[in-house]
Design an enzyme around this catalytic site. Sequence first.
Site, short mmCIF file in Angstrom:
data_model
loop_
_atom_site.label_atom_id
_atom_site.label_comp_id
_atom_site.label_asym_id
_atom_site.label_seq_id
_atom_site.Cartn_x
_atom_site.Cartn_y
_atom_site.Cartn_z
N TYR A 122 0.41 -2.78 -0.68
CA TYR A 122 0.89 -1.46 -1.10
C TYR A 122 2.40 -1.36 -0.94
O TYR A 122 3.10 -0.95 -1.87
CB TYR A 122 0.19 -0.37 -0.28
CG TYR A 122 0.62 1.03 -0.66
CD1 TYR A 122 0.11 1.64 -1.81
CD2 TYR A 122 1.55 1.74 0.11
CE1 TYR A 122 0.50 2.92 -2.17
CE2 TYR A 122 1.94 3.02 -0.25
CZ TYR A 122 1.42 3.60 -1.38
OH TYR A 122 1.82 4.87 -1.74
N SER A 127 7.36 4.89 -3.28
CA SER A 127 6.98 5.46 -1.99
C SER A 127 8.02 5.07 -0.95
O SER A 127 8.72 4.04 -1.10
CB SER A 127 5.61 4.90 -1.56
OG SER A 127 5.32 5.23 -0.21
#
Length: 253
Positions: free
Chosen positions: A152, A139
């Site tokens: 995350y 990401s």
Amino acid sequence: MQSWRNILITGGSSGLGAAMAQKLAGPGVRLALTGRNRDRLAQVAALCAAKGATLETAVLDVADKEAMAAFVTAVDAAAPLDLIVANAGTSAGTGNGAESAEQARRIFAVNVDGVVNTVAPVLDAMAARGRGQIAIVSSLAGFRGLPGAPAYCASKAAVRVWGEALRADWGPRGVRVNVVCPGFVTTRMTARNNFRMPLLMSAERAVSIICDGLARDVGRIAFPRRMYAASWLLAALPGFVLDPLLRRLPRKA
């Protein structure tokens, strides 16, 4: 676009995984999909089968090392895999300003251990054949730790760096490794965000970009370009400049 005939996708029951499965499905294509929601996985499988693909599905938690190793090796033994998409991932909210140790461990278990559990069982087999491709979904959040999603961001940074190292290590043996770094994509995960997401794009558009990058064997498939540039800049800024700005960012509910 390159033709992949035997494909395994984790997190195939929704989001990017489901969109990629439907994009790649077609006559002569064998898809192996994993997910944790049986009903949604069955729905995606039915859509792919309607396009002519042969389906194998498994309701699995990618954090389960033994179960993943058994599934991946069995799928590869039945028909050597051309492409693995290590896509399964999770996030969680930090709206109260804190992330518990339990929550962080679960995110790492899925986003980091899950990727390793997906990729590791087939590396040697692909290298022995001298061919194969692995897409690791990271990401743009993995370029700088953000206070609203510490575990995350860290987990996506870990798999990005691991994938880039694998590309250099296994490429000479015929195994192509590509790291995918999307920005905001419309999925079940981002649906929980209660803040504005710049340059939000559909899962179908994201998958088109990903597949094009994989076909061209782009090492780091990062998009949208403006978000990628902004992420790179954030990572380059010193803490005394960036930290006061990051503290103002919204938290996930």
